[in-house]
Design a protein around this motif. Structure first.
Motif, mmCIF file in Angstrom:
data_model
loop_
_atom_site.group_PDB
_atom_site.id
_atom_site.type_symbol
_atom_site.label_atom_id
_atom_site.label_comp_id
_atom_site.label_asym_id
_atom_site.label_seq_id
_atom_site.Cartn_x
_atom_site.Cartn_y
_atom_site.Cartn_z
ATOM 1 N N UNK A 5 0.836 -1.209 0.000
ATOM 2 C CA UNK A 5 0.000 0.000 0.000
ATOM 3 C C UNK A 5 0.860 1.243 0.000
ATOM 4 N N UNK A 6 1.915 1.234 0.788
ATOM 5 C CA UNK A 6 2.831 2.366 0.854
ATOM 6 C C UNK A 6 3.448 2.622 -0.522
ATOM 7 N N UNK A 7 3.877 1.566 -1.212
ATOM 8 C CA UNK A 7 4.479 1.715 -2.538
ATOM 9 C C UNK A 7 3.484 2.297 -3.533
ATOM 10 N N UNK A 8 2.230 1.820 -3.484
ATOM 11 C CA UNK A 8 1.197 2.324 -4.391
ATOM 12 C C UNK A 8 0.939 3.801 -4.105
ATOM 13 N N UNK A 9 0.783 4.145 -2.830
ATOM 14 C CA UNK A 9 0.529 5.536 -2.454
ATOM 15 C C UNK A 9 1.676 6.440 -2.899
ATOM 16 N N UNK A 10 2.912 6.005 -2.650
ATOM 17 C CA UNK A 10 4.063 6.830 -3.041
ATOM 18 C C UNK A 10 4.175 6.951 -4.559
ATOM 19 N N UNK A 11 3.839 5.886 -5.280
ATOM 20 C CA UNK A 11 3.860 5.941 -6.749
ATOM 21 C C UNK A 11 2.815 6.935 -7.255
ATOM 22 N N UNK A 12 1.663 6.971 -6.623
ATOM 23 C CA UNK A 12 0.618 7.927 -7.018
ATOM 24 C C UNK A 12 1.103 9.355 -6.777
ATOM 25 N N UNK A 13 1.712 9.604 -5.619
ATOM 26 C CA UNK A 13 2.218 10.954 -5.305
ATOM 27 C C UNK A 13 3.298 11.353 -6.315
ATOM 28 N N UNK A 14 4.227 10.429 -6.597
ATOM 29 C CA UNK A 14 5.273 10.721 -7.596
ATOM 30 C C UNK A 14 4.655 11.002 -8.969
ATOM 31 N N UNK A 15 3.612 10.230 -9.311
ATOM 32 C CA UNK A 15 2.938 10.423 -10.600
ATOM 33 C C UNK A 15 2.289 11.792 -10.701
ATOM 34 N N UNK A 16 1.671 12.234 -9.620
ATOM 35 C CA UNK A 16 1.056 13.566 -9.613
ATOM 36 C C UNK A 16 2.137 14.615 -9.811
ATOM 37 N N UNK A 17 3.255 14.475 -9.090
ATOM 38 C CA UNK A 17 4.352 15.455 -9.218
ATOM 39 C C UNK A 17 4.886 15.533 -10.648
ATOM 40 N N UNK A 18 4.923 14.369 -11.314
ATOM 41 C CA UNK A 18 5.490 14.350 -12.662
ATOM 42 C C UNK A 18 4.443 14.623 -13.744
ATOM 43 N N UNK A 19 3.172 14.838 -13.351
ATOM 44 C CA UNK A 19 2.138 15.166 -14.315
ATOM 45 C C UNK A 19 1.506 13.958 -14.987
ATOM 46 N N UNK A 20 1.674 12.785 -14.430
ATOM 47 C CA UNK A 20 1.108 11.569 -15.005
ATOM 48 C C UNK A 20 -0.380 11.480 -14.653
ATOM 49 N N UNK A 21 -1.243 11.590 -15.671
ATOM 50 C CA UNK A 21 -2.690 11.583 -15.429
ATOM 51 C C UNK A 21 -3.190 10.224 -14.954
ATOM 52 N N UNK A 22 -2.429 9.182 -15.168
ATOM 53 C CA UNK A 22 -2.827 7.852 -14.697
ATOM 54 C C UNK A 22 -2.908 7.823 -13.172
ATOM 55 N N UNK A 23 -2.126 8.654 -12.510
ATOM 56 C CA UNK A 23 -2.164 8.708 -11.047
ATOM 57 C C UNK A 23 -3.529 9.170 -10.556
ATOM 58 N N UNK A 24 -4.092 10.156 -11.227
ATOM 59 C CA UNK A 24 -5.422 10.643 -10.850
ATOM 60 C C UNK A 24 -6.460 9.553 -11.120
ATOM 61 N N UNK A 25 -6.308 8.843 -12.241
ATOM 62 C CA UNK A 25 -7.221 7.734 -12.541
ATOM 63 C C UNK A 25 -7.165 6.681 -11.439
#
Length: 188
Positions: A5-25
């Protein structure tokens, strides 16, 4: 918080920072359903739930992009707490003089829920700190304590596993390991 869960959450945060729209999905897919349920169960509609969740995602996005945001709890806990506050504000705004008591009661419930979230986050942090202290012990202490307290193994099983001459020696070793763990945990 589990490592996955921690890895998924951190990947989502990193994705938002880098502008990856998949993170919002991912946020919508993983975290929207319980928030929709909370709002619908508290006099809201699906449309209102969507609006509140959209605002919640914008709060997260704003924090991630414009501050040195570090996730100190599960992302789900953070999103739920923000959504709950926003929903409470919306209920309060729409309150007439006839339902003020109901809104006050809901406000009290929200404060209790908020305290529960904070308490849960503190407990989660303590568990993470304990796991870190346990991992820092090294072997055989880590395994002895894990086997005894988590695995519910008997001292006799531990004695056989580690080759101690008798259970008293195994108990002594467990005691020493526990003292090292306490010292490591409380030195923060």
């Amino acid at each position: 918080m589990s490592k996955e869960n921690n890895d998924i959450d951190l990947a989502i945060i990193r994705g938002i920072r880098s502008g990856n729209s998949m993170s919002i999905d991912h946020i919508y897919r993983l975290y929207y359903p319980p928030i929709e349920k909370m709002i619908v169960n508290n006099r809201g509609s699906r449309e209102e739930a969507q609006d509140i969740f959209q605002e919640t995602v914008m709060v997260l996005y704003d924090k991630v992009i414009n501050t040195n945001f570090e996730l100190s709890s599960k992302l789900q806990t953070f999103l739920y707490a923000v959504s709950r506050r926003l929903w409470l504000k919306q209920l309060t705004r729409g309150a007439s003089k006839y339902n003020v008591e109901l809104v006050e009661e809901q406000h009290e419930e929200a404060l209790i829920a908020e305290e529960a979230v904070e308490e849960h986050e503190a407990m989660e942090a303590n568990f993470a700190h304990m796991e870190e202290a346990l991992n820092g012990l090294g072997e055989p202490c880590k395994t002895i304590l894990y086997d005894f307290y988590i695995g519910n193994k008997s001292m006799n099983d531990i004695c056989e596993k580690f080759g101690y001459t008798n259970t008293d020696n195994a108990k002594t070793q467990k005691y020493k390991c526990l003292q090292r763990l306490k010292k490591s945990f409380f030195k923060k």
